[in-house]
Design an enzyme around this catalytic site. Structure first.
Site, PDB file in Angstrom:
ATOM      1  CG  HIS A  96      -2.067   1.278   1.346  1.00 34.30           C
ATOM      2  ND1 HIS A  96      -3.084   1.036   0.893  1.00 34.30           N
ATOM      3  CD2 HIS A  96      -1.856   2.299   1.660  1.00 34.30           C
ATOM      4  CE1 HIS A  96      -3.862   2.220   1.034  1.00 34.30           C
ATOM      5  NE2 HIS A  96      -2.923   3.209   1.623  1.00 34.30           N
ATOM      6  CG  HIS A 113     -10.668   3.727   1.542  1.00 37.85           C
ATOM      7  ND1 HIS A 113     -11.450   3.680   2.631  1.00 37.85           N
ATOM      8  CD2 HIS A 113      -9.442   3.880   1.677  1.00 37.85           C
ATOM      9  CE1 HIS A 113     -10.789   3.877   3.799  1.00 37.85           C
ATOM     10  NE2 HIS A 113      -9.263   4.043   3.308  1.00 37.85           N
TER      11      HIS A 113
END
Lengths: 1019, 271
Positions: free
Chosen positions: A263, A334
């Site tokens: 990430h 997200h």
């Protein structure tokens, strides 16, 4: 004081509901009723809703009673009651409900209504400290169909991941036995003392440490960490500091795991790839996709232009828009949180990307949002794996989250898209983008896009407090979704806390108080301070100073918690007082938690105890490069089987295409986003005589009263990945640019964002087809490189999310490789912006751009596949890009627009020319009479299917006032520009190929079909 | 002297920049004033000639839109606000600002400025927030200084709670008689004037407000509030259908409201 006097732990509650009447419906209740009907086909007679506030603290019964109509209930339209449930009142609820469901949050979940109520109570009773309020909702149902089990309804209205539920069934209701949830008290955590993690273990155990701790580190990375702690110099230094010499502390290991997570550091894009192409025989090594195909072309473009101010290294990319102002743009995904809690996950997504803008340079103001979602089909009727929500619920929840996050923050949502495909069932994709603006130079002369940190600057944590929510978000999103995914990875945003912070930060920026700023997102303080520490060469952080939501957090948890609404800001010591005063005025939390240094290390203390000491170089450059294998072999697809047809049947095919979720109108959903706050939106999501025809790109004029504009557009076509991810990526970029061209973008100032969402492309037991998926990624990146260079369209920022797989109930679902390409560009004069709707009867219609027989993986192909139960395939030629042809045409067309020769322009994409024609007619309430025979000159293979529904790139449907037609045609010389016919009065859409009628349809029927599919509500 | 406008900000108000811009375009000097600067005494409303409460989501609209901000003003700034209104200075509340004025009892209000709530803004019948353009018609008989000489304008609504209601229907007649029901949603295909009391169909009336009420003023005509956003139509290129219209670009249809107030202050207060 007498009876009712508040004791230190008095327990009270207030409950509120609508004073319902024929002229004042309980609209909240009706919305639930409507949701059950639209999404789940459950028709109940009536639903009512009440809100309950449980109050704990020093407040006596009299004070609570006084607050009922002073604060909680509106005296005109609501009933309020203190310490007595409304359901006990025969006056308010004369007929007992058949089902009552109370839904409240689990302990520790962000409760924005409760927080607001507390603020309101403190306005009334400023001296009452140490109070707390929890808010819950009670849903009352009447008339539940006999065949519906009440538990079905309960499941639809609460989310066990974040909420608790209390239920009274029919029998309980009869005897007035109402649900009463306890106060969601946080359990006291027992703080773990600092652990030493012994890495002198077998490889198998190293992997175990990573898996057990949700660290998402692979063996090579674990071994790199192990090696660091074997280094004699490191050991000596640690000894001096009193740290364990041979092993990391838990805080150190966690900090490394956050910083090295996929990430945060994009390991796949940075990897060394061995790429083999079985089609061409190519066998080569690629050292970092990012450096080779994204950074290099942008740097090459940067050497030719003067407006690329800040690229790649900050929270968003910055371009000079004019001499006074710069613009920045960023998009994030997200996905995992949105799968678990669609509302909270999506809201956190949008307010999170807003913080990326706020954290750009010395602080930019977010001025526009874009939202692009990919969901499973809303009408999906197959089984849903355990642990997943039905796509319609994900859709509704994500939409509500983004609506609340954007609207409450006062940032308009100006552009977006929604894509449907069954493979998004496992993980929805929730792309949230934000555009920001900042003055190029601050009053003190500093350029706003450059951060100016110095050793000695005080580190402030600003905004919310730190809690146990959001631990491991960064590492969790770097893993696939399973039943065991932790609920602590889900958070709910608090847009108002953030709005107060944004107001305060921008004021601080303008006062020259900010030296450096960044967002606390993934990885929390560990990432934000750790990253900024690279700028000065070190930082010292004191975890004991960090304000906490709850006691008992372990030290490493404080370090990595991703609790929302926080920024990390560096302030010059002499400005600290002014900064703190400003925070107090805005009622924003701001706490000094450390100091930037040049010591070469990121040092984390808890008071005097050192809990982590990491060399900056190892933290940021120590992660070993992945070595990956990629192999391309073109997939095989069976061809499309075209049904027999005539002009009427073609009309019916168009009718069905218009109703496909990918094509259908999203108006019901988009209207509930504020798209006009800030009073700048020139080209809005909808246009046309009834303001219901779809727009292409957004145009905003962000400086009030000024006519220079910015264009914002998106392109996304994941379908094409089924044939070739190169074509997918090329088409996405062209679509974004084409949309921008449709409104008249200035082609000399355009910049892009690449957001990749991929299934795991690393070959493993779980991912046997990893080489193919990586080859798809290589091809998409090559398209990005080639197309962006050709269009002079630098990528100024981007993001990738590489683990979009879900394994649930033993079944693996991977998303189709998806690239969202977002574009921001200049518009020289918004008064000359063009909208997509046909303007007047008699206007001349042209198609600019070449049409080829390109129906592979088209919307038509997928529809015919679905309608034939898979007999018809999606095979065929996928649209090919010709950048030089397209760019020449785009330049001519935008030039014609600047001379005001073009009345309307609309992009041809999903479902091809026929769908574009229909949409332009919707905006004019008119028909058309067209002959498309000239299109066939460009491609001998073209047939009527390809001409009407093919999705060739580089095509725009244009209308021109007859008085301008000659000048328009002249200005398009050298480009493919075919006159098709005219806008005609009435309802008929008529298309011929020479004398042969090939499509006839009713515009109003097409419009009804287009509007009905995704009409999410009653109106 | 140039009229000074206090444009309130903070706690989720979010239309302050465009609200300041329209007052500046109308020839005033607008300042962004955080509510707490008035509460803590750093600034005083007295030093301004117009007060504007812009749109937004103050306190997230929890516990009802405008409620918590209304309470902050009603309890924290009670006398400053009353003195401001009693001294004959104009006040406007737009969208969330209108909700604040209604919840704190300044609108529809009374002669004594008693700050007693008599009306409210309920959830739209649609049950949700919507952004769409509407047409408004003004009562030409009203003494409202903000709407003088205005007939119809097109502006966006952007709210979830905009349905104007009251507990006592007789009040509506009273307010109507006094010209306080100054602006209503109207079917744009009708001739001017044609406002009426029967509720118009959705979406002509986007929220199913009683009597199609979009905004009201107080008995003095100085305090005015409305759900739609006139400040969002300050320039022609912000219109919903301007690309279809043959227009000369310039000032938008919403500007007249702000010019009216600035001119009123120039004429009657600052001279």
């Amino acid at each position: 004081m007498g009876e009712g006097d508040g004791s230190p732990i008095s327990e009270n509650f207030v409950e509120v509901t609508t004073k319902e009447s024929s002229e004042l419906p309980d609209s909240k209740g009706n919305s639930i009723k409507n949701m059950l009907l639209m999404d789940h086909q459950i028709e109940v007679e009536k639903v009512r809703v009440s809100t309950k506030y449980d109050i704990r603290g020093v407040l006596n019964k009299f004070e609570v009673q006084k607050s009922v109509y002073d604060l909680f209930a509106d005296p005109i339209i609501e009933f309020g009651s203190a310490n007595d449930l409304l359901l006990n009142s025969d006056k308010i609820f004369p007929v007992k409900p058949h089902l009552v469901v109370q839904v409240g949050f689990k302990p520790g979940v962000t409760d924005n209504s409760g927080q607001a109520a507390l603020d309101g109570l403190l306005t009334l009773f400023p001296s009452s400290k140490d109070m707390k309020i929890s808010c819950s909702r009670t849903y009352m149902f009447w008339g539940i169909p006999a065949n519906i089990d009440a538990s079905e309804i309960v499941k639809k209205i609460y989310n066990p991941m974040i909420e608790r539920v209390g239920v009274s069934d029919r029998n309980a209701c009869l005897i007035s036995d109402w649900p009463e949830l306890d106060y969601p008290e946080l359990t006291t955590l027992t703080e773990q003392t600092l652990q030493i993690i012994d890495l002198e273990v077998s490889d198998k155990d190293l992997i175990k440490i990573s898996e057990k701790g949700l660290l998402a580190l692979n063996l090579i990375e674990m071994k790199a960490i192990q090696a660091n702690y074997r280094d004699p110099i490191i050991r000596l230094e640690r000894k001096k500091l009193g740290l364990p010499e041979k092993a990391p502390t838990d805080a150190e290991l966690e900090c490394l795991a956050q910083t090295w997570s996929e990430h945060c550091c994009h390991k796949i894009f940075a990897s060394k790839i061995h790429h083999v192409d079985l089609e061409t025989g190519e066998d080569t090594y690629i050292d970092s996709l990012f450096k080779t195909y994204i950074m290099k072309p942008t740097l090459d473009i940067q050497s030719d232009v003067d407006w690329l101010l800040s690229i790649f290294h900050d929270n968003s990319g910055v371009i000079a828009w004019n001499d006074d102002w710069s613009l920045c743009i960023k998009a994030e995904t997200h996905n995992s949180p949105s799968a678990l809690d669609p509302f909270g996950g999506a809201m956190t997504g949008i307010v999170g990307v807003n913080r990326d803008i706020l954290g750009t340079g010395l602080g930019a103001r977010p001025i526009a949002n874009t939202d692009v979602f990919c969901f499973g089909p809303p009408d999906y009727s197959g089984t849903i794996p355990e642990g997943l929500f039905h796509p319609s619920r994900v859709f509704r929840g994500v939409h509500a989250g983004v609506r609340a996050g954007g609207n409450e923050s006062g940032i308009p949502t100006v552009n977006g898209a929604i894509v449907f495909d069954e493979r998004y069932l496992g993980k929805p994709l929730v792309y949230c983008g934000t555009v920001g603006i900042m003055p190029r130079v601050l009053l003190d002369g500093r350029e706003s896009h450059d951060k100016t940190p110095k050793p000695g600057n005080i580190i402030y944590m600003v905004g919310g407090k730190v809690g146990s929510d959001g631990i491991h978000g960064a590492t969790f999103s770097s893993l696939e979704l399973t039943e065991a995914s932790p609920s602590s990875a889900v958070q709910i945003g608090d847009p108002i806390t953030q709005k107060k912070m944004i107001d305060m930060v921008l004021e601080a920026r303008d006062l020259g108080l900010i030296q450096v700023i960044t967002d606390n997102g993934a990885g929390g303080l560990s990432s934000s301070v750790g990253e900024l520490a690279e700028l000065t060469g070190g930082a010292e952080l004191d975890l004991a100073a960090v304000p906490l939501k709850q006691s008992g957090l372990s030290k490493w948890e404080i370090l990595v918690s991703e609790s929302q609404e926080r920024m990390t800001i560096g302030i010059d010591p002499e400005d600290c007082q002014a900064f703190e005063k400003l925070a107090e005025l805005h009622e924003v939390e701001a706490t000094a938690v450390g100091t930037f240094t040049d010591s070469g290390a990121f040092v984390v203390r808890y008071d005097e105890e050192i809990v982590a000491h990491l060399p900056i170089s190892f933290l940021h450059d120590g992660c070993p490069q992945l070595q990956l294998e990629s192999e391309w072999k073109p997939p095989k697809h069976s061809p499309i089987i075209f049904p027999l047809s005539n002009h009427k049947l073609m009309g019916e095919i168009l009718l069905r295409l218009m109703a496909r979720p990918n094509v259908a109108s999203k108006e019901w959903w988009v209207r509930s986003y504020d798209h006009e706050v800030i009073a700048q939106t020139v080209i809005k999501p909808f246009c046309g005589i009834n303001q219901d025809a779809p727009g292409d790109a957004a145009v905003i004029a962000p400086i009030q009263g000024k006519t220079q504009g910015a264009v914002i557009s998106n392109g996304i076509v994941p379908r094409y990945s089924d044939i070739d991810a190169y074509a997918m990526a090329a088409a996405s970029i062209d679509e974004a640019l084409r949309n921008a061209v449709c409104v008249g973008v200035d082609l000399d100032l355009i910049a892009g964002l690449d957001n990749f969402c991929w299934p795991d492309p690393v070959e493993s037991v779980k991912t046997p087809d990893g080489r193919y998926k990586l080859a798809q990624l290589v091809r998409a990146n090559r398209a990005l490189d080639e197309v962006c260079r050709a269009y002079n369209l630098p990528c100024i920022s981007g993001k990738d999310s590489m683990k979009n797989d879900a394994t649930l109930g033993g079944e693996k679902i991977s998303v189709p490789p998806t690239l969202l390409f977002s574009l921001i560009g200049n518009h020289s004069d918004v008064r000359k912006a063009v909208s997509s709707d046909f303007k007047e009867v008699g206007d001349l219609i042209y198609l600019v751009g070449e049409t080829h027989q390109e129906l592979g993986a088209s919307e038509l192909a997928f529809m015919l596949r679905d309608e034939s139960n898979g007999k018809s395939g999606i095979g065929g030629q996928v649209p090919k890009i010709n950048t030089s042809r397209n760019l020449s045409l785009y330049r001519s067309l935008t030039k014609a627009m600047s001379k005001e020769l073009v009345s309307s322009a609309h992009d041809c994409s999903d479902a091809g020319l026929a769908a574009a024609i229909a949409e332009c007619c919707f905006g004019c309430d008119s028909g058309v009479d067209l002959d498309i025979s000239d299109l066939f000159n460009a491609d001998a293979n073209l047939d009527n299917w390809g001409a009407l529904f093919g999705e060739s790139l580089g095509r725009i449907l244009v209308s021109v006032n007859p008085k301008n037609s000659e000048m328009f045609e002249n200005s398009m010389q050298g480009n493919e520009c075919n006159y098709l016919g005219k806008v005609i009065p009435g309802d008929e859409i008529s298309i011929t190929n020479s004398k042969v009628q090939i499509l006839t349809a009713s515009m109003s029927e097409l419009k009804d079909s287009w509007k009905s599919t995704l009409n999410g509500g009653r109106n | 002297m140039i009229p000074k406008v206090a444009v309130l900000s903070g706690f989720g108000i979010n239309c302050e920049s465009e609200t300041m811009a329209v007052f500046e375009m109308a020839g005033a000097d607008a300042s962004k004033i955080h509510v707490n600067r008035l509460v803590n005494g750093e600034l005083n409303l007295n030093d301004y000639h117009i007060m504007a409460i812009p749109g937004g989501f103050s306190f997230g609209d929890h516990l009802g839109s405008g409620r918590l901000m209304g309470n902050r003003l009603r309890f924290g700034l009670r006398e400053q606000v009353r003195n401001f209104v009693k001294s004959g200075k104009p006040v406007i509340g737009i969208c969330n600002g209108f909700q604040v004025l209604v919840k704190m009892g300044l609108l529809p209000g009374d002669e004594d400025v008693s700050l007693t709530q008599t009306a409210s803004l309920a959830l739209n019948d649609s049950g949700h927030y919507e952004n769409r353009w509407v047409t408004l018609e003004f009562d030409s008989q009203s003494n409202c200084i903000w709407t003088k000489g205005m007939t119809r304008i097109r502006v966006p609504v952007r709210h979830g709670e905009g349905k104007f209601v009251t507990a006592d229907k007789k009040l509506l007649d009273e307010w109507s008689k006094l010209g306080q029901l100054v602006v209503k949603y109207i079917d744009p295909t009708t001739e001017y004037p044609s406002s009426r009391d029967e509720v118009l169909p959705y979406p002509i009336s986007p929220n199913q407000s009683w009597r199609n009420i979009a905004g009201v003023c107080d008995p003095s005509g100085l305090v005015f509030g409305l759900m739609p956003h006139p400040e969002a139509n300050h320039s022609t290129w912000l219109g919903a259908t301007w690309t279809r219209e043959d227009i000369e670009h310039g000032e938008g249809e919403g500007m007249k409201i702000f010019r009216n107030a600035v001119n009123y202050v120039k004429k009657n207060i600052v001279n």
